[in-house]
Design a protein around this motif. Structure first.
Motif, PDB file in Angstrom:
ATOM      1  N   VAL A  34     -74.772  66.919 168.937  1.00  0.00           N
ATOM      2  CA  VAL A  34     -73.807  67.585 168.056  1.00  0.00           C
ATOM      3  C   VAL A  34     -73.788  66.928 166.679  1.00  0.00           C
ATOM      4  O   VAL A  34     -73.790  67.603 165.650  1.00  0.00           O
ATOM      5  N   ILE A  35     -73.782  65.591 166.646  1.00  0.00           N
ATOM      6  CA  ILE A  35     -73.799  64.889 165.356  1.00  0.00           C
ATOM      7  C   ILE A  35     -75.081  65.208 164.607  1.00  0.00           C
ATOM      8  O   ILE A  35     -75.073  65.435 163.388  1.00  0.00           O
ATOM      9  N   GLU A  36     -76.188  65.247 165.329  1.00  0.00           N
ATOM     10  CA  GLU A  36     -77.476  65.495 164.688  1.00  0.00           C
ATOM     11  C   GLU A  36     -77.555  66.902 164.101  1.00  0.00           C
ATOM     12  O   GLU A  36     -78.093  67.107 163.010  1.00  0.00           O
ATOM     13  N   THR A  37     -77.017  67.877 164.818  1.00  0.00           N
ATOM     14  CA  THR A  37     -77.150  69.262 164.376  1.00  0.00           C
ATOM     15  C   THR A  37     -75.996  69.732 163.498  1.00  0.00           C
ATOM     16  O   THR A  37     -76.188  70.577 162.631  1.00  0.00           O
ATOM     17  N   GLU A  38     -74.803  69.180 163.707  1.00  0.00           N
ATOM     18  CA  GLU A  38     -73.632  69.654 162.975  1.00  0.00           C
ATOM     19  C   GLU A  38     -73.182  68.717 161.868  1.00  0.00           C
ATOM     20  O   GLU A  38     -72.397  69.094 161.008  1.00  0.00           O
ATOM     21  N   GLY A  39     -73.625  67.461 161.905  1.00  0.00           N
ATOM     22  CA  GLY A  39     -73.155  66.497 160.922  1.00  0.00           C
ATOM     23  C   GLY A  39     -71.892  65.798 161.394  1.00  0.00           C
ATOM     24  O   GLY A  39     -71.480  65.909 162.542  1.00  0.00           O
ATOM     25  N   ARG A  40     -71.270  65.052 160.483  1.00  0.00           N
ATOM     26  CA  ARG A  40     -70.067  64.307 160.836  1.00  0.00           C
ATOM     27  C   ARG A  40     -68.953  65.240 161.274  1.00  0.00           C
ATOM     28  O   ARG A  40     -68.869  66.394 160.828  1.00  0.00           O
ATOM     29  N   LEU A  41     -68.068  64.730 162.126  1.00  0.00           N
ATOM     30  CA  LEU A  41     -67.028  65.550 162.724  1.00  0.00           C
ATOM     31  C   LEU A  41     -65.658  65.238 162.133  1.00  0.00           C
ATOM     32  O   LEU A  41     -65.430  64.169 161.575  1.00  0.00           O
ATOM     33  N   ASP A  42     -64.774  66.174 162.307  1.00  0.00           N
ATOM     34  CA  ASP A  42     -63.399  66.035 161.850  1.00  0.00           C
ATOM     35  C   ASP A  42     -62.684  64.923 162.620  1.00  0.00           C
ATOM     36  O   ASP A  42     -62.897  64.733 163.809  1.00  0.00           O
ATOM     37  N   GLU A  43     -61.803  64.184 161.941  1.00  0.00           N
ATOM     38  CA  GLU A  43     -61.132  63.039 162.560  1.00  0.00           C
ATOM     39  C   GLU A  43     -60.314  63.432 163.790  1.00  0.00           C
ATOM     40  O   GLU A  43     -60.281  62.695 164.781  1.00  0.00           O
ATOM     41  N   VAL A  44     -59.660  64.555 163.739  1.00  0.00           N
ATOM     42  CA  VAL A  44     -58.837  64.972 164.882  1.00  0.00           C
ATOM     43  C   VAL A  44     -59.708  65.199 166.111  1.00  0.00           C
ATOM     44  O   VAL A  44     -59.391  64.764 167.222  1.00  0.00           O
ATOM     45  N   ARG A  45     -60.854  65.853 165.919  1.00  0.00           N
ATOM     46  CA  ARG A  45     -61.754  66.110 167.051  1.00  0.00           C
ATOM     47  C   ARG A  45     -62.348  64.809 167.580  1.00  0.00           C
ATOM     48  O   ARG A  45     -62.488  64.629 168.783  1.00  0.00           O
ATOM     49  N   VAL A  46     -62.679  63.900 166.674  1.00  0.00           N
ATOM     50  CA  VAL A  46     -63.227  62.611 167.102  1.00  0.00           C
ATOM     51  C   VAL A  46     -62.182  61.843 167.906  1.00  0.00           C
ATOM     52  O   VAL A  46     -62.493  61.213 168.922  1.00  0.00           O
ATOM     53  N   ALA A  47     -60.926  61.910 167.464  1.00  0.00           N
ATOM     54  CA  ALA A  47     -59.856  61.232 168.207  1.00  0.00           C
ATOM     55  C   ALA A  47     -59.698  61.836 169.601  1.00  0.00           C
ATOM     56  O   ALA A  47     -59.492  61.107 170.587  1.00  0.00           O
ATOM     57  N   GLU A  48     -59.794  63.158 169.716  1.00  0.00           N
ATOM     58  CA  GLU A  48     -59.693  63.806 171.021  1.00  0.00           C
ATOM     59  C   GLU A  48     -60.822  63.337 171.949  1.00  0.00           C
ATOM     60  O   GLU A  48     -60.599  63.053 173.124  1.00  0.00           O
TER      61      GLU A  48
END
Length: 336
Positions: free
Chosen positions: A106-120
């Motif tokens: 997901v990181i490779e294809t979508e890039g960095r993720l939103d903080e809320v989603r990372v916290a989840e």
């Protein structure tokens, strides 16, 4: 081994098709003919550079460490291990078949993720780690994005068995830990006995990578990365805001000063719910909380224990965990 599939292992597991391949194993889709269900099977092949004596010890140790995992009760956040069979002189690990991608993919294809989603994501993974530690005394020892999988809105942790592989490589040479080294806690590199605090360090690296789209400790050479992990602070964050306290707390070099499970989950919960962060408190100082969730026990001796691309500075993609991740081309199961 030959890829002339199908083939039946242990008289019951019919190999169907490869799902992914890593440095020490290949994961294949298979059909359990005894229980009439789809499973994933992973072989574990010692690397060619490993000395013969180490290879033999490694191959003996993996089945011994894995069999207790087959007795672990089902948990929604852990990829279950159903069986360990030996054929062709190799151990084969039979697991749940997970159809979704890995966090690394997901990181490779979508890039960095939103903080809320990372916290989840962090909350679910740490909860699974705490459950395994407190219930069975089992450490993971290889927490990283490629071992975090998604399916039907769930975050699932796999790779508990890999600790034998990692230790086998550490025993031989750090030069062969290219994929694992950026997630190893300093105390593990210094050959200290690992505790669950080392898993929390790896979770800190994973959170950093997910929100920043890059790793906090990664140099051009293996020795450079090793030195960075042990001696240098992580690269400054550019996108972490509300996650910065938990990332910095998990990436403290001294495991005694690292955040505990209770402290990390408290901070992650505030980010996941978008609640105001608490002011300076014992969480910021690393003082341990009361209760069993400190996860400080070491693993008993008889218990088992992907490269990201730089994302643009635009708005990060928010990934909702309430529904499955999309499964387009190039997002097949995130193994290994």
């Amino acid at each position: 081994m030959s890829e002339d599939l199908p083939r039946v292992l242990a008289g019951r597991y019919r190999l169907l098709s490869p799902l992914g391949e890593g440095g020490t194993s290949t994961v294949r889709r298979a059909w359990d003919e005894s229980l009439d269900r789809a499973v994933a099977i992973r072989d574990v092949v010692p690397p060619a550079w490993m000395p013969a004596e180490s290879r033999e010890l490694w191959l003996r140790r993996i089945p011994l460490e894995m069999r207790p995992m087959t007795r672990v009760k089902s948990h929604s956040g852990i990829v279950a291990v159903h069986d360990v069979v030996e054929e062709d002189g190799l151990p084969w690990i039979v697991m749940d078949l997970v159809e979704g991608p890995s966090l690394a993919r997901v990181i490779e294809t979508e890039g960095r993720l939103d903080e809320v989603r990372v916290a989840e994501i962090g909350l679910q993974v740490i909860t699974a780690l705490a459950w395994m530690s407190e219930t069975y005394g089992i450490l993971h020892q290889d927490v990283r994005p490629s071992n975090i999988l998604f399916e039907d809105g769930r975050v699932m942790l796999t790779g508990f068995w890999i600790s034998a592989v990692v230790r086998g490589v550490i025993d031989c040479s750090f030069e062969h830990l290219t994929d694992v080294l950026p997630y190893l806690a300093p105390e593990r590199i210094l050959s200290q006995r690992p505790s669950t605090s080392a898993d929390l360090w790896a979770m800190g690296v994973t959170l950093y990578e997910a929100v920043e789209g890059r790793r906090p400790f990664e140099e051009e050479s293996t020795m450079g990365t090793l030195a960075a992990v042990v001696f240098r602070p992580p690269a400054p964050t550019r996108y972490a805001d509300r996650l910065r306290p938990v990332i910095e707390g998990l990436l403290r070099k001294d495991p005694a000063e690292r955040l505990t499970v209770a402290q990390a989950t408290a901070l992650l919960s505030q980010v996941a719910t978008e609640a105001p962060l608490d002011g300076p408190s014992e969480v910021a100082t690393g003082a341990p909380p009361d209760g069993p969730s400190q996860m400080t026990a070491e693993t008993p001796p008889d218990r088992p224990s992907e490269a990201a691309t730089e994302a643009p500075a635009g708005r990060p993609r928010r990934l909702r965990l309430g529904r499955p991740f999309s499964r387009g081309a190039g997002r097949r199961p995130g193994w290994p």
